[in-house]
Write an enzyme that holds these catalytic residues in place. Structure first.
Site, short mmCIF file in Angstrom:
data_model
loop_
_atom_site.label_atom_id
_atom_site.label_comp_id
_atom_site.label_asym_id
_atom_site.label_seq_id
_atom_site.Cartn_x
_atom_site.Cartn_y
_atom_site.Cartn_z
N LYS A 50 -10.96 13.53 9.89
CA LYS A 50 -11.94 12.49 9.57
C LYS A 50 -11.44 11.12 10.00
O LYS A 50 -12.18 10.32 10.59
CB LYS A 50 -12.23 12.47 8.07
CG LYS A 50 -13.19 11.36 7.64
CD LYS A 50 -13.36 11.29 6.15
CE LYS A 50 -12.31 10.43 5.49
NZ LYS A 50 -12.64 8.98 5.59
N ASN A 51 -10.18 10.82 9.72
CA ASN A 51 -9.66 9.49 10.00
C ASN A 51 -9.42 9.26 11.48
O ASN A 51 -9.15 8.12 11.88
CB ASN A 51 -8.36 9.27 9.22
CG ASN A 51 -8.59 9.18 7.73
OD1 ASN A 51 -9.70 8.88 7.28
ND2 ASN A 51 -7.56 9.44 6.94
N CYS B 278 -13.82 -1.58 -2.57
CA CYS B 278 -13.41 -0.18 -2.59
C CYS B 278 -12.73 0.10 -3.91
O CYS B 278 -11.89 -0.67 -4.37
CB CYS B 278 -12.46 0.11 -1.42
SG CYS B 278 -11.91 1.82 -1.34
N ARG C 122 -9.06 -3.67 0.28
CA ARG C 122 -8.91 -3.22 1.65
C ARG C 122 -9.47 -4.29 2.56
O ARG C 122 -10.49 -4.11 3.23
CB ARG C 122 -9.61 -1.87 1.86
CG ARG C 122 -9.15 -0.82 0.90
CD ARG C 122 -9.90 0.49 1.03
NE ARG C 122 -9.40 1.31 2.11
CZ ARG C 122 -9.79 2.57 2.32
NH1 ARG C 122 -10.66 3.13 1.51
NH2 ARG C 122 -9.30 3.26 3.31
N ASP D 255 -3.10 9.30 1.06
CA ASP D 255 -4.26 10.18 0.94
C ASP D 255 -3.91 11.56 0.38
O ASP D 255 -4.81 12.38 0.17
CB ASP D 255 -4.93 10.36 2.31
CG ASP D 255 -5.85 9.19 2.65
OD1 ASP D 255 -6.04 8.32 1.79
OD2 ASP D 255 -6.36 9.16 3.78
N ARG E 221 -17.42 13.61 1.81
CA ARG E 221 -17.08 12.61 2.81
C ARG E 221 -15.90 13.06 3.68
O ARG E 221 -15.80 12.64 4.83
CB ARG E 221 -16.69 11.28 2.15
CG ARG E 221 -17.84 10.55 1.47
CD ARG E 221 -17.36 9.21 0.93
NE ARG E 221 -16.56 8.52 1.92
CZ ARG E 221 -15.33 8.04 1.71
NH1 ARG E 221 -14.75 8.19 0.53
NH2 ARG E 221 -14.68 7.42 2.67
#
Length: 420
Positions: A22-23, A115, A120, A306, A398
């Site tokens: 995803k990133n 967030c 961020r 993460d 997500r």
């Protein structure tokens, strides 16, 4: 809204295929805006964040279509403004700003907002654009950046918590079409930055040093279309590896890259897991009693923030005292109060969570607060006795493609239901 209903206490066994990162895929999709020629991106995960990014590309004027795990983008004619109603849904969409500025020499993008896991800010992104010669203003909730031409420059992107991944990606994309040479010092070293650089080079960019703290970009006049396959998601792989250890199971991760997971695999080994590497696969199993570990999150190649929540969930079922220290985001312990509802014994002291593990967890309704917190609650629910209901499952969608389906294939008793 949907929830995940988990009947825990079942060891997970089998194989799971790891999807695209995803990133990595979000900035790579944004990078297709840098050229008027078609681009083909493969191993694209079916995630809500990816769908939002494709919507943004379409809104900007690009033609985008999906076929299985392949996305084809043709940004022949685009406009230079990103709408708030789209940008607000996903902070990662700020990465369209670098490509728009690079190609059009102007960009107007909505500020992405707050967030839940902590501040961020995008100040380092804007600092980088200004170093390239752009004029940057903020008005009415939008960032406006423009330049008659972008000029390569030496710039420093270090911040309070270290380097910025999206900031590095954003500035690197803009610099590909700047005049002269740009040198980014204190660049993010994450594999996702390397993957983006590889895609940009396939488009005709001239980037060296990606994966290290100094990245050099020699600007070119234009970029062309290219094909690219996204790297596997090291965070998804780490989540399933931790689930194997938490449930006393055995899982083979197909397509995972051990060379991008050293910190996680090292801590799992210290915690009592047996790790076997076989080509493009990793197998994780318990080799006895779990052992407590101390962890501090750091920029790559340190332990990833993460994976902090998932590892904390594992430590709740590990006898002894573990200390998990969060050095990247100041508010990333939102999952602790929900884990306590399952019976976890955790105290927060400053940036650290002190976990007194080993007590049996029992199922309960819990509320997900963010993407990785969702994964932690799922892991805890898999290890707990009884039934756990994880609410607000849209968070987990997500970043995890078909997580309930993949877990069922591993033997988990999990189903997706409508929240009552």
């Amino acid at each position: 809204m949907e929830s995940l209903l988990i009947k825990g206490g079942v060891p997970l066994h089998g194989e799971v295929t790891i999807g695209g990162a995803k990133n990595a895929v979000l900035p790579i999709l944004a990078a297709t805006l840098l050229t008027a020629e078609p681009c083909v991106i493969r191993r694209v995960p079916n995630l809500s964040d990816v769908k939002f990014m494709v919507q943004i590309l379409t809104w900007l004027g690009a033609q985008a279509r999906s076929e299985g795990d392949t996305v084809c983008v043709h940004a022949k004619k685009i406009k230079g403004a990103g709408d708030y109603d789209l940008i607000r849904k996903m902070r990662g969409s700020i990465c369209i700003m670098g490509p728009l500025l690079g190609r059009l020499k102007k960009a107007t993008v909505s500020l992405p907002g707050g967030c839940i896991i902590g501040a961020r800010p995008i100040n380092l992104h804007l600092k980088g654009f200004q170093a390239l010669g752009a004029r940057v203003t903020i008005e009415g909730g939008y960032v406006h950046a423009s330049a008659k031409r972008l000029i390569g420059s030496a710039l420093f992107l270090g911040g309070r918590a270290g380097s910025t991944v999206l900031g590095t990606a954003n500035v690197m994309m803009a610099a590909t079409l700047a005049e002269g040479i740009t040198v980014i010092e204190s660049a993010a070293c994450e594999p996702e930055v390397v993957d983006l650089a590889n895609f940009l080079n396939a488009m005709g960019a001239r980037i060296t040093g990606a994966g290290g703290p100094t990245i050099t970009i020699t600007g070119v006049k234009e970029l062309h279309g290219a094909e690219h396959e996204v790297i596997p998601d090291r965070i998804e792989a780490a989540t399933y590896a931790i689930a194997a250890a938490a449930t006393n199971g055995e899982i083979t991760l197909r397509g995972a890259r051990a060379d991008q997971m050293h910190a996680v695999l090292d801590k799992l080994t210290d915690a009592g897991a047996r790790i076997e590497r076989n080509g493009a696969s990793i197998t994780i199993r318990r080799k006895g009693r779990l052992k407590p570990v101390d962890i501090t999150t750091l920029p790559y190649a340190g332990f990833p923030t993460d994976v902090q929540a998932q590892m904390l969930a594992l430590m709740t079922v590990t006898p002894g005292i573990s200390i998990i220290t969060e050095r990247i985001f100041e508010s990333r312990f939102m999952h602790v109060s929900e884990l306590a509802r399952l019976g976890a014994d955790i105290e927060i002291e400053g940036p650290s969570a002190i976990v007194k593990g080993g007590k049996p967890l029992s199922g309960a309704p819990v509320m997900a607060s963010d993407l990785r917190a969702s994964a932690a609650l799922v892991i805890a629910g898999l290890a707990a006795r009884g039934t756990t209901q994880v609410n607000r499952v849209y968070h987990i969608d997500r970043g995890y493609e078909n997580i309930d389906g993949k877990l069922r294939q591993l033997g988990a008793r999990i189903e997706r239901i409508e929240e009552s």
